[in-house]
Design an enzyme around this catalytic site. Sequence first.
Site, short mmCIF file in Angstrom:
data_model
loop_
_atom_site.label_atom_id
_atom_site.label_comp_id
_atom_site.label_asym_id
_atom_site.label_seq_id
_atom_site.Cartn_x
_atom_site.Cartn_y
_atom_site.Cartn_z
N HIS A 1 0.84 -1.21 0.00
CA HIS A 1 0.00 0.00 0.00
C HIS A 1 0.88 1.26 0.00
CE1 HIS A 1 -3.48 2.54 1.37
NE2 HIS A 1 -2.48 3.26 1.87
N GLU A 2 1.82 1.31 0.90
CA GLU A 2 2.63 2.53 1.03
C GLU A 2 3.49 2.78 -0.21
OE1 GLU A 2 1.86 4.58 3.17
OE2 GLU A 2 0.67 3.27 4.44
N HIS B 1 1.75 4.74 -2.74
CA HIS B 1 1.87 6.20 -2.54
C HIS B 1 3.23 6.70 -3.04
CE1 HIS B 1 -1.82 6.52 -0.37
NE2 HIS B 1 -1.40 5.90 0.73
N HIS C 1 -5.32 7.41 -2.36
CA HIS C 1 -6.20 6.35 -1.85
C HIS C 1 -7.32 6.06 -2.83
CE1 HIS C 1 -4.81 6.97 2.54
NE2 HIS C 1 -4.17 5.97 1.96
#
Lengths: 89, 431
Positions: free
Chosen positions: B126-127, B130, B136
Amino acid sequence: APEPAAQDVSLGLDWLTRYGYLPPPDPAQAQLRSPEKLRDAIKVMQRFAGLPETGLLDPVTMATMHKPRCSLPDVLGVAELVRRRRRRR
Amino acid sequence: YALSGSIWKKRTLTWRIHSFPRSSALSQETVRTLMHHALAAWGIESGLKFREVGSQGPPEADILIDFVRAYHQDSYPFDGQGGTLAHAFFPGEHPISGDTHFDDEEIWTFGSKDGEGTDLFAVAVHEFGHALGLGHSSAPDSIMRPFYQGPVGEPTKYRLSQDDREGLQQLYGKGPQTPYDKPTMKPLAPPPPPPALPPGSPSLPVPDRCDGNFDAIANIRGETFFFKGPWFWRLQPSGQLVSPQPARLHRFWEGLPPQVTVIQAAYTPHRDGRILLFSGPQFWVFRDRQLEGDARPLAELGLPRGEQVDAAFSWPLNGKTYLVRGHRYWRYDEAAARPDPGYPRDLSLWEGAPPSPDDVAVSNDGATYFFKGAHYWRFPKGSVKADPDSPQPMGPQWLDCPAPSAGPRYPRPPKATLKPEPCNCHCEINQ
Protein backbone atom coordinates in the site's frame (compact mmCIF):
# COMPACT_ATOMS: atom_id res chain seq x y z
CA ALA A 1 -31.90 9.10 15.08
CA PRO A 2 -30.33 9.84 18.46
CA GLU A 3 -27.89 12.74 18.57
CA PRO A 4 -24.27 11.53 18.54
CA ALA A 5 -22.27 12.10 21.71
CA ALA A 6 -20.21 15.28 21.82
CA GLN A 7 -17.07 13.18 22.05
CA ASP A 8 -18.01 11.33 18.86
CA VAL A 9 -18.71 14.60 17.05
CA SER A 10 -15.35 15.94 18.18
CA LEU A 11 -13.53 12.79 17.09
CA GLY A 12 -15.50 12.73 13.83
CA LEU A 13 -14.61 16.35 13.03
CA ASP A 14 -10.96 15.72 13.78
CA TRP A 15 -10.91 12.53 11.69
CA LEU A 16 -12.74 14.11 8.73
CA THR A 17 -10.36 17.08 8.76
CA ARG A 18 -7.24 14.95 9.12
CA TYR A 19 -8.14 12.76 6.17
CA GLY A 20 -9.19 15.60 3.87
CA TYR A 21 -12.99 15.40 3.96
CA LEU A 22 -13.31 18.77 5.70
CA PRO A 23 -11.09 21.79 5.06
CA PRO A 24 -8.63 22.58 7.85
CA PRO A 25 -9.86 25.28 10.22
CA ASP A 26 -8.59 28.76 9.48
CA PRO A 27 -6.58 29.94 12.51
CA ALA A 28 -7.43 33.55 11.65
CA GLN A 29 -11.12 33.10 12.28
CA ALA A 30 -13.37 31.21 14.62
CA GLN A 31 -15.30 29.18 12.11
CA LEU A 32 -18.41 27.17 12.73
CA ARG A 33 -19.04 24.22 10.47
CA SER A 34 -22.61 24.01 9.26
CA PRO A 35 -24.45 20.74 9.94
CA GLU A 36 -25.02 20.44 6.19
CA LYS A 37 -21.28 20.64 5.40
CA LEU A 38 -20.57 18.08 8.11
CA ARG A 39 -23.27 15.76 6.76
CA ASP A 40 -21.88 16.06 3.23
CA ALA A 41 -18.36 15.30 4.46
CA ILE A 42 -19.61 12.24 6.37
CA LYS A 43 -21.43 11.04 3.25
CA VAL A 44 -18.29 11.33 1.13
CA MET A 45 -16.34 9.44 3.78
CA GLN A 46 -19.04 6.75 3.91
CA ARG A 47 -19.03 6.39 0.13
CA PHE A 48 -15.25 6.11 0.15
CA ALA A 49 -15.34 3.45 2.84
CA GLY A 50 -18.17 1.53 1.18
CA LEU A 51 -20.66 2.24 3.99
CA PRO A 52 -24.34 3.20 3.68
CA GLU A 53 -24.48 6.95 2.98
CA THR A 54 -26.47 8.16 5.97
CA GLY A 55 -24.58 11.40 6.57
CA LEU A 56 -24.65 10.54 10.29
CA LEU A 57 -21.94 9.60 12.74
CA ASP A 58 -23.66 6.26 13.25
CA PRO A 59 -22.00 3.30 15.00
CA VAL A 60 -20.73 1.74 11.74
CA THR A 61 -19.15 5.03 10.70
CA MET A 62 -17.57 5.58 14.09
CA ALA A 63 -16.22 2.03 14.07
CA THR A 64 -14.66 2.64 10.65
CA MET A 65 -13.03 5.81 11.97
CA HIS A 66 -11.39 3.69 14.67
CA LYS A 67 -9.94 1.19 12.16
CA PRO A 68 -6.17 1.03 11.67
CA ARG A 69 -5.19 2.86 8.52
CA CYS A 70 -2.64 4.78 6.48
CA SER A 71 -1.85 8.30 7.74
CA LEU A 72 -2.28 10.00 4.37
CA PRO A 73 -5.53 11.82 3.61
CA ASP A 74 -8.13 10.19 1.37
CA VAL A 75 -9.06 13.46 -0.32
CA LEU A 76 -5.98 15.21 -1.61
CA GLY A 77 -7.18 18.76 -1.46
CA VAL A 78 -6.02 22.06 -0.17
CA ALA A 79 -4.73 20.63 3.13
CA GLU A 80 -2.27 18.32 1.40
CA LEU A 81 -1.15 20.99 -1.06
CA VAL A 82 -0.47 23.40 1.83
CA ARG A 83 1.43 20.66 3.65
CA ARG A 84 3.51 19.88 0.56
CA ARG A 85 4.24 23.56 -0.04
CA ARG A 86 5.36 23.99 3.58
CA ARG A 87 7.55 20.92 3.30
CA ARG A 88 9.15 22.23 0.12
CA ARG A 89 9.82 25.58 1.78
CA TYR B 1 -7.87 4.74 -8.42
CA ALA B 2 -6.67 8.22 -7.61
CA LEU B 3 -3.47 9.89 -8.71
CA SER B 4 -1.51 12.22 -6.46
CA GLY B 5 -0.42 14.42 -9.35
CA SER B 6 3.28 13.59 -9.21
CA ILE B 7 5.40 10.81 -10.71
CA TRP B 8 9.03 9.77 -10.89
CA LYS B 9 10.71 10.88 -14.10
CA LYS B 10 13.13 7.94 -14.03
CA ARG B 11 12.37 4.26 -14.40
CA THR B 12 14.93 2.83 -12.00
CA LEU B 13 14.43 3.78 -8.37
CA THR B 14 16.80 3.09 -5.51
CA TRP B 15 15.63 1.98 -2.06
CA ARG B 16 17.18 1.38 1.31
CA ILE B 17 16.00 0.37 4.76
CA HIS B 18 17.34 3.11 6.98
CA SER B 19 15.99 1.70 10.23
CA PHE B 20 14.45 -1.67 11.16
CA PRO B 21 11.70 -2.42 13.67
CA ARG B 22 13.17 -2.41 17.15
CA SER B 23 11.07 -5.04 18.87
CA SER B 24 9.58 -7.15 16.09
CA ALA B 25 9.70 -10.90 15.79
CA LEU B 26 10.62 -10.38 12.14
CA SER B 27 14.31 -10.60 11.35
CA GLN B 28 16.01 -7.82 9.40
CA GLU B 29 16.42 -10.23 6.50
CA THR B 30 12.67 -10.99 6.48
CA VAL B 31 11.87 -7.27 6.51
CA ARG B 32 14.24 -6.72 3.56
CA THR B 33 12.69 -9.60 1.63
CA LEU B 34 9.15 -8.34 2.24
CA MET B 35 10.09 -4.85 1.07
CA HIS B 36 11.69 -6.32 -2.03
CA HIS B 37 8.54 -8.28 -2.91
CA ALA B 38 6.25 -5.35 -2.12
CA LEU B 39 8.17 -3.15 -4.57
CA ALA B 40 8.32 -5.97 -7.12
CA ALA B 41 4.51 -6.18 -7.08
CA TRP B 42 4.43 -2.66 -8.55
CA GLY B 43 7.49 -3.14 -10.75
CA ILE B 44 6.18 -6.17 -12.60
CA GLU B 45 3.11 -4.28 -13.80
CA SER B 46 4.89 -1.15 -14.94
CA GLY B 47 8.41 -2.11 -15.92
CA LEU B 48 9.78 0.11 -13.14
CA LYS B 49 13.01 -1.27 -11.66
CA PHE B 50 13.89 -1.10 -7.97
CA ARG B 51 17.52 -1.34 -6.88
CA GLU B 52 18.40 -1.79 -3.25
CA VAL B 53 21.37 0.24 -2.11
CA GLY B 54 23.19 -0.65 1.07
CA SER B 55 24.78 1.63 3.59
CA GLN B 56 27.76 1.84 1.19
CA GLY B 57 25.47 3.14 -1.57
CA PRO B 58 24.42 6.67 -2.37
CA PRO B 59 23.39 8.60 0.74
CA GLU B 60 19.96 9.44 -0.64
CA ALA B 61 17.97 6.47 -1.89
CA ASP B 62 14.77 7.47 -3.70
CA ILE B 63 12.71 5.36 -1.32
CA LEU B 64 14.15 5.48 2.17
CA ILE B 65 12.34 3.13 4.56
CA ASP B 66 12.15 3.81 8.28
CA PHE B 67 10.44 2.26 11.29
CA VAL B 68 9.85 5.19 13.64
CA ARG B 69 7.71 6.16 16.61
CA ALA B 70 5.43 9.06 17.54
CA TYR B 71 6.59 12.44 16.22
CA HIS B 72 9.42 11.84 13.78
CA GLN B 73 9.90 15.20 12.09
CA ASP B 74 7.23 15.08 9.43
CA SER B 75 3.59 16.13 9.37
CA TYR B 76 2.25 12.68 10.23
CA PRO B 77 3.20 11.67 13.78
CA PHE B 78 2.44 8.06 14.71
CA ASP B 79 0.08 7.19 17.53
CA GLY B 80 1.24 3.90 19.04
CA GLN B 81 -0.38 0.56 18.37
CA GLY B 82 -3.48 0.73 16.13
CA GLY B 83 -4.67 4.00 14.59
CA THR B 84 -2.25 5.10 11.91
CA LEU B 85 0.10 2.38 10.69
CA ALA B 86 2.34 3.91 8.05
CA HIS B 87 2.65 6.58 5.38
CA ALA B 88 4.76 7.41 2.35
CA PHE B 89 5.56 10.58 0.49
CA PHE B 90 4.57 11.08 -3.12
CA PRO B 91 7.23 11.28 -5.85
CA GLY B 92 9.08 14.54 -6.36
CA GLU B 93 12.33 16.41 -6.11
CA HIS B 94 12.31 16.92 -2.34
CA PRO B 95 14.67 14.68 -0.33
CA ILE B 96 11.72 13.18 1.54
CA SER B 97 9.81 12.31 -1.68
CA GLY B 98 9.22 8.56 -1.91
CA ASP B 99 10.26 7.94 1.69
CA THR B 100 8.15 5.42 3.53
CA HIS B 101 7.61 5.35 7.30
CA PHE B 102 6.14 2.50 9.36
CA ASP B 103 4.97 2.93 12.95
CA ASP B 104 7.53 1.04 15.00
CA GLU B 105 4.99 0.52 17.78
CA GLU B 106 2.80 -1.77 15.66
CA ILE B 107 3.19 -5.51 16.00
CA TRP B 108 4.51 -6.21 12.52
CA THR B 109 3.91 -9.76 11.34
CA PHE B 110 4.25 -11.90 8.28
CA GLY B 111 2.35 -15.11 7.58
CA SER B 112 0.14 -14.73 10.66
CA LYS B 113 -3.61 -14.95 10.70
CA ASP B 114 -5.65 -11.78 10.46
CA GLY B 115 -6.01 -10.27 13.91
CA GLU B 116 -2.56 -11.35 15.07
CA GLY B 117 -0.64 -8.17 14.49
CA THR B 118 -0.38 -6.19 11.26
CA ASP B 119 0.85 -7.81 8.06
CA LEU B 120 3.95 -5.89 7.01
CA PHE B 121 3.83 -7.01 3.39
CA ALA B 122 0.23 -5.78 2.87
CA VAL B 123 1.00 -2.38 4.41
CA ALA B 124 4.26 -2.07 2.46
CA VAL B 125 2.53 -2.71 -0.88
CA HIS B 126 0.00 0.00 0.00
CA GLU B 127 2.63 2.53 1.03
CA PHE B 128 4.81 1.93 -2.02
CA GLY B 129 1.72 2.72 -4.09
CA HIS B 130 1.87 6.20 -2.54
CA ALA B 131 5.63 6.40 -3.05
CA LEU B 132 4.99 5.82 -6.78
CA GLY B 133 2.25 8.47 -7.03
CA LEU B 134 -1.08 6.83 -6.24
CA GLY B 135 -3.58 8.27 -3.79
CA HIS B 136 -6.20 6.35 -1.85
CA SER B 137 -8.77 4.38 -3.80
CA SER B 138 -12.30 3.46 -2.80
CA ALA B 139 -12.37 0.38 -5.07
CA PRO B 140 -13.28 -2.59 -2.86
CA ASP B 141 -10.42 -4.86 -3.94
CA SER B 142 -7.73 -2.18 -4.18
CA ILE B 143 -4.63 -2.36 -1.99
CA MET B 144 -4.83 1.45 -2.01
CA ARG B 145 -7.94 1.51 0.19
CA PRO B 146 -6.92 3.58 3.19
CA PHE B 147 -7.98 1.03 5.82
CA TYR B 148 -5.90 -2.00 6.77
CA GLN B 149 -7.63 -5.07 5.36
CA GLY B 150 -5.52 -7.89 6.71
CA PRO B 151 -2.89 -10.12 5.09
CA VAL B 152 -2.90 -10.47 1.30
CA GLY B 153 -1.26 -13.87 1.02
CA GLU B 154 2.05 -15.17 -0.25
CA PRO B 155 4.31 -12.23 -1.33
CA THR B 156 5.85 -14.12 -4.27
CA LYS B 157 2.39 -14.84 -5.70
CA TYR B 158 0.77 -11.51 -4.87
CA ARG B 159 -0.68 -9.58 -7.79
CA LEU B 160 -2.19 -6.08 -7.73
CA SER B 161 -5.91 -5.66 -8.39
CA GLN B 162 -7.05 -4.27 -11.71
CA ASP B 163 -7.79 -0.88 -10.14
CA ASP B 164 -4.23 -0.61 -8.81
CA ARG B 165 -2.69 -1.81 -12.09
CA GLU B 166 -4.67 0.71 -14.08
CA GLY B 167 -3.66 3.54 -11.75
CA LEU B 168 0.00 2.57 -11.93
CA GLN B 169 -0.03 2.08 -15.69
CA GLN B 170 -1.70 5.45 -16.09
CA LEU B 171 1.44 6.92 -14.51
CA TYR B 172 4.22 4.76 -15.90
CA GLY B 173 2.75 2.69 -18.74
CA LYS B 174 2.59 -1.05 -18.92
CA GLY B 175 5.57 -3.27 -18.21
CA PRO B 176 6.83 -6.01 -20.51
CA GLN B 177 4.56 -9.03 -20.75
CA THR B 178 4.52 -10.98 -17.53
CA PRO B 179 3.58 -14.61 -16.90
CA TYR B 180 0.27 -13.22 -15.65
CA ASP B 181 -0.58 -11.93 -19.12
CA LYS B 182 -0.40 -15.38 -20.68
CA PRO B 183 -3.47 -17.50 -20.14
CA THR B 184 -2.47 -20.84 -18.63
CA MET B 185 -5.78 -22.52 -19.35
CA LYS B 186 -8.98 -21.84 -21.22
CA PRO B 187 -11.53 -19.87 -19.27
CA LEU B 188 -14.25 -22.03 -17.82
CA ALA B 189 -17.01 -19.79 -19.06
CA PRO B 190 -17.09 -16.90 -21.49
CA PRO B 191 -16.77 -13.52 -19.79
CA PRO B 192 -20.05 -11.71 -19.18
CA PRO B 193 -21.11 -9.32 -21.94
CA PRO B 194 -20.44 -5.64 -21.32
CA PRO B 195 -23.39 -3.67 -19.97
CA ALA B 196 -25.79 -2.38 -22.59
CA LEU B 197 -24.92 1.04 -23.94
CA PRO B 198 -27.52 3.78 -23.88
CA PRO B 199 -29.44 4.03 -27.14
CA GLY B 200 -27.88 6.36 -29.63
CA SER B 201 -24.41 5.99 -28.19
CA PRO B 202 -21.65 6.23 -30.75
CA SER B 203 -19.65 3.11 -31.26
CA LEU B 204 -15.95 3.03 -30.46
CA PRO B 205 -13.53 4.71 -30.84
CA VAL B 206 -14.22 7.30 -28.18
CA PRO B 207 -13.98 11.00 -29.05
CA ASP B 208 -10.64 12.79 -28.90
CA ARG B 209 -10.55 15.31 -26.05
CA CYS B 210 -7.88 17.32 -27.87
CA ASP B 211 -10.42 18.29 -30.56
CA GLY B 212 -12.20 20.56 -28.07
CA ASN B 213 -15.78 21.43 -29.10
CA PHE B 214 -17.24 20.13 -25.86
CA ASP B 215 -20.97 20.14 -25.31
CA ALA B 216 -20.59 21.32 -21.73
CA ILE B 217 -17.88 22.17 -19.23
CA ALA B 218 -18.52 22.66 -15.54
CA ASN B 219 -16.71 23.03 -12.25
CA ILE B 220 -18.32 20.43 -10.01
CA ARG B 221 -16.97 20.46 -6.46
CA GLY B 222 -13.57 21.69 -7.54
CA GLU B 223 -13.15 19.29 -10.45
CA THR B 224 -13.71 20.38 -14.04
CA PHE B 225 -15.96 18.09 -16.07
CA PHE B 226 -15.76 18.12 -19.88
CA PHE B 227 -18.84 16.61 -21.53
CA LYS B 228 -18.90 15.39 -25.12
CA GLY B 229 -21.76 13.23 -26.39
CA PRO B 230 -22.34 10.34 -23.98
CA TRP B 231 -18.85 10.73 -22.52
CA PHE B 232 -17.04 12.98 -20.09
CA TRP B 233 -13.53 13.65 -18.76
CA ARG B 234 -12.63 14.88 -15.27
CA LEU B 235 -9.82 17.21 -14.36
CA GLN B 236 -8.75 17.13 -10.72
CA PRO B 237 -8.10 20.38 -8.81
CA SER B 238 -4.38 19.56 -9.06
CA GLY B 239 -4.71 19.98 -12.85
CA GLN B 240 -4.35 16.27 -13.61
CA LEU B 241 -6.88 14.36 -15.70
CA VAL B 242 -8.44 11.47 -13.78
CA SER B 243 -7.92 9.51 -16.98
CA PRO B 244 -7.17 10.37 -20.60
CA GLN B 245 -10.00 7.96 -21.44
CA PRO B 246 -13.49 9.42 -21.07
CA ALA B 247 -16.09 7.89 -18.75
CA ARG B 248 -19.62 7.07 -19.84
CA LEU B 249 -22.34 9.49 -18.82
CA HIS B 250 -24.84 6.88 -17.76
CA ARG B 251 -22.40 4.86 -15.70
CA PHE B 252 -21.72 7.86 -13.52
CA TRP B 253 -24.88 9.96 -13.45
CA GLU B 254 -27.26 7.46 -11.94
CA GLY B 255 -30.83 7.94 -13.11
CA LEU B 256 -30.04 10.11 -16.15
CA PRO B 257 -32.60 8.91 -18.73
CA PRO B 258 -30.95 6.70 -21.39
CA GLN B 259 -32.29 8.87 -24.21
CA VAL B 260 -30.21 11.82 -22.94
CA THR B 261 -26.96 11.38 -24.85
CA VAL B 262 -25.74 14.98 -24.85
CA ILE B 263 -25.32 17.37 -21.94
CA GLN B 264 -25.52 20.92 -23.31
CA ALA B 265 -24.66 22.72 -20.08
CA ALA B 266 -23.94 21.90 -16.45
CA TYR B 267 -23.27 23.80 -13.26
CA THR B 268 -23.57 23.69 -9.48
CA PRO B 269 -25.46 26.53 -7.82
CA HIS B 270 -23.26 28.65 -5.55
CA ARG B 271 -22.99 27.16 -2.03
CA ASP B 272 -25.27 24.31 -3.00
CA GLY B 273 -24.59 20.60 -3.21
CA ARG B 274 -26.87 20.11 -6.21
CA ILE B 275 -25.61 19.52 -9.73
CA LEU B 276 -27.77 20.59 -12.68
CA LEU B 277 -27.38 18.97 -16.10
CA PHE B 278 -29.12 20.53 -19.11
CA SER B 279 -30.16 18.84 -22.33
CA GLY B 280 -32.69 20.27 -24.78
CA PRO B 281 -35.40 22.32 -23.09
CA GLN B 282 -35.05 20.37 -19.83
CA PHE B 283 -32.71 19.98 -16.91
CA TRP B 284 -32.09 17.31 -14.28
CA VAL B 285 -31.01 17.85 -10.69
CA PHE B 286 -28.49 15.49 -9.08
CA ARG B 287 -27.45 15.05 -5.48
CA ASP B 288 -23.97 13.64 -5.73
CA ARG B 289 -24.32 11.10 -8.54
CA GLN B 290 -28.00 10.33 -7.97
CA LEU B 291 -30.85 11.91 -9.87
CA GLU B 292 -33.30 13.79 -7.69
CA GLY B 293 -36.82 13.89 -9.10
CA ASP B 294 -37.97 14.20 -12.69
CA ALA B 295 -36.86 16.28 -15.65
CA ARG B 296 -37.75 19.95 -15.19
CA PRO B 297 -38.48 22.55 -17.88
CA LEU B 298 -36.07 25.42 -18.42
CA ALA B 299 -39.07 27.72 -18.07
CA GLU B 300 -38.65 27.18 -14.30
CA LEU B 301 -35.45 29.20 -14.54
CA GLY B 302 -37.12 32.01 -16.46
CA LEU B 303 -36.39 31.01 -20.04
CA PRO B 304 -39.14 31.04 -22.69
CA ARG B 305 -40.89 27.72 -23.09
CA GLY B 306 -38.97 25.42 -25.45
CA GLU B 307 -35.74 27.47 -25.16
CA GLN B 308 -32.43 25.66 -24.66
CA VAL B 309 -29.14 26.80 -23.14
CA ASP B 310 -25.58 26.81 -24.45
CA ALA B 311 -24.01 27.56 -21.10
CA ALA B 312 -24.89 27.84 -17.43
CA PHE B 313 -22.81 29.01 -14.52
CA SER B 314 -23.07 30.39 -11.03
CA TRP B 315 -21.09 33.60 -10.55
CA PRO B 316 -19.50 33.65 -7.11
CA LEU B 317 -19.49 37.44 -6.99
CA ASN B 318 -23.27 37.62 -6.54
CA GLY B 319 -24.24 33.96 -6.17
CA LYS B 320 -26.61 34.26 -9.14
CA THR B 321 -27.02 31.81 -11.98
CA TYR B 322 -26.40 32.89 -15.58
CA LEU B 323 -27.99 30.99 -18.46
CA VAL B 324 -26.62 31.74 -21.92
CA ARG B 325 -28.22 31.07 -25.29
CA GLY B 326 -26.67 32.53 -28.46
CA HIS B 327 -25.84 36.17 -27.78
CA ARG B 328 -28.31 36.57 -24.90
CA TYR B 329 -28.36 35.56 -21.26
CA TRP B 330 -30.84 35.26 -18.43
CA ARG B 331 -30.14 35.55 -14.71
CA TYR B 332 -31.71 33.45 -11.97
CA ASP B 333 -31.72 34.34 -8.29
CA GLU B 334 -31.08 31.10 -6.36
CA ALA B 335 -31.71 32.71 -2.99
CA ALA B 336 -35.12 34.04 -4.00
CA ALA B 337 -35.76 31.01 -6.23
CA ARG B 338 -37.01 33.17 -9.09
CA PRO B 339 -35.68 34.60 -12.37
CA ASP B 340 -34.42 38.17 -12.16
CA PRO B 341 -36.58 40.65 -14.09
CA GLY B 342 -35.26 42.53 -17.09
CA TYR B 343 -33.70 39.60 -18.89
CA PRO B 344 -32.57 38.39 -21.40
CA ARG B 345 -29.73 40.84 -21.91
CA ASP B 346 -27.03 40.98 -24.50
CA LEU B 347 -24.00 38.81 -23.87
CA SER B 348 -21.77 41.66 -24.99
CA LEU B 349 -21.85 42.82 -21.35
CA TRP B 350 -19.16 40.15 -20.97
CA GLU B 351 -16.67 42.13 -22.98
CA GLY B 352 -14.77 39.88 -25.36
CA ALA B 353 -16.88 36.77 -24.77
CA PRO B 354 -17.66 34.60 -27.81
CA PRO B 355 -21.34 34.22 -28.80
CA SER B 356 -22.96 30.83 -28.22
CA PRO B 357 -20.16 29.55 -26.00
CA ASP B 358 -19.88 25.79 -25.59
CA ASP B 359 -20.09 26.49 -21.89
CA VAL B 360 -18.90 28.79 -19.12
CA ALA B 361 -17.29 27.65 -15.88
CA VAL B 362 -15.88 29.36 -12.83
CA SER B 363 -12.50 28.03 -11.72
CA ASN B 364 -11.48 27.31 -8.15
CA ASP B 365 -9.68 30.65 -7.97
CA GLY B 366 -12.84 32.55 -8.95
CA ALA B 367 -11.97 33.40 -12.57
CA THR B 368 -14.70 32.86 -15.18
CA TYR B 369 -13.87 30.91 -18.32
CA PHE B 370 -15.87 30.95 -21.54
CA PHE B 371 -15.13 27.93 -23.75
CA LYS B 372 -15.75 27.61 -27.46
CA GLY B 373 -14.24 25.19 -29.94
CA ALA B 374 -10.69 24.52 -28.81
CA HIS B 375 -10.20 27.87 -27.05
CA TYR B 376 -11.03 29.62 -23.82
CA TRP B 377 -11.53 33.22 -22.80
CA ARG B 378 -10.57 34.07 -19.22
CA PHE B 379 -12.31 36.75 -17.16
CA PRO B 380 -10.41 37.57 -13.95
CA LYS B 381 -12.28 37.15 -10.68
CA GLY B 382 -15.13 39.65 -10.47
CA SER B 383 -14.44 41.13 -13.90
CA VAL B 384 -16.66 41.17 -16.98
CA LYS B 385 -13.77 42.00 -19.29
CA ALA B 386 -11.73 39.20 -20.86
CA ASP B 387 -7.98 39.00 -20.28
CA PRO B 388 -6.20 40.90 -23.08
CA ASP B 389 -4.44 37.71 -24.20
CA SER B 390 -7.70 35.77 -24.60
CA PRO B 391 -8.56 33.52 -26.32
CA GLN B 392 -6.02 30.84 -25.54
CA PRO B 393 -5.96 27.19 -26.70
CA MET B 394 -7.61 24.88 -24.17
CA GLY B 395 -5.50 21.79 -24.84
CA PRO B 396 -2.21 22.67 -23.14
CA GLN B 397 -3.84 24.42 -20.19
CA TRP B 398 -6.66 22.02 -19.40
CA LEU B 399 -6.44 18.72 -21.20
CA ASP B 400 -2.81 17.67 -21.51
CA CYS B 401 -2.96 18.23 -25.28
CA PRO B 402 -0.81 20.16 -27.75
CA ALA B 403 -2.00 23.56 -28.95
CA PRO B 404 -4.27 23.36 -32.03
CA SER B 405 -2.68 24.33 -35.33
CA ALA B 406 -5.59 26.55 -36.40
CA GLY B 407 -6.55 29.68 -34.51
CA PRO B 408 -10.00 30.32 -33.06
CA ARG B 409 -12.88 30.77 -35.42
CA TYR B 410 -13.80 33.91 -33.54
CA PRO B 411 -11.84 37.12 -33.62
CA ARG B 412 -9.73 38.10 -30.68
CA PRO B 413 -11.58 40.43 -28.34
CA PRO B 414 -11.00 44.09 -28.93
CA LYS B 415 -8.34 45.56 -26.70
CA ALA B 416 -9.85 49.03 -26.76
CA THR B 417 -13.13 49.86 -25.09
CA LEU B 418 -16.07 49.21 -27.36
CA LYS B 419 -17.84 52.02 -29.08
CA PRO B 420 -20.24 53.56 -26.55
CA GLU B 421 -23.86 52.87 -27.37
CA PRO B 422 -26.98 54.22 -25.74
CA CYS B 423 -28.19 51.88 -23.12
CA ASN B 424 -30.98 51.63 -20.66
CA CYS B 425 -29.11 50.32 -17.69
CA HIS B 426 -28.76 51.01 -14.02
CA CYS B 427 -25.93 50.27 -11.67
CA GLU B 428 -26.34 48.01 -8.70
CA ILE B 429 -23.79 47.73 -5.97
CA ASN B 430 -21.22 45.03 -6.72
CA GLN B 431 -22.31 44.66 -10.33
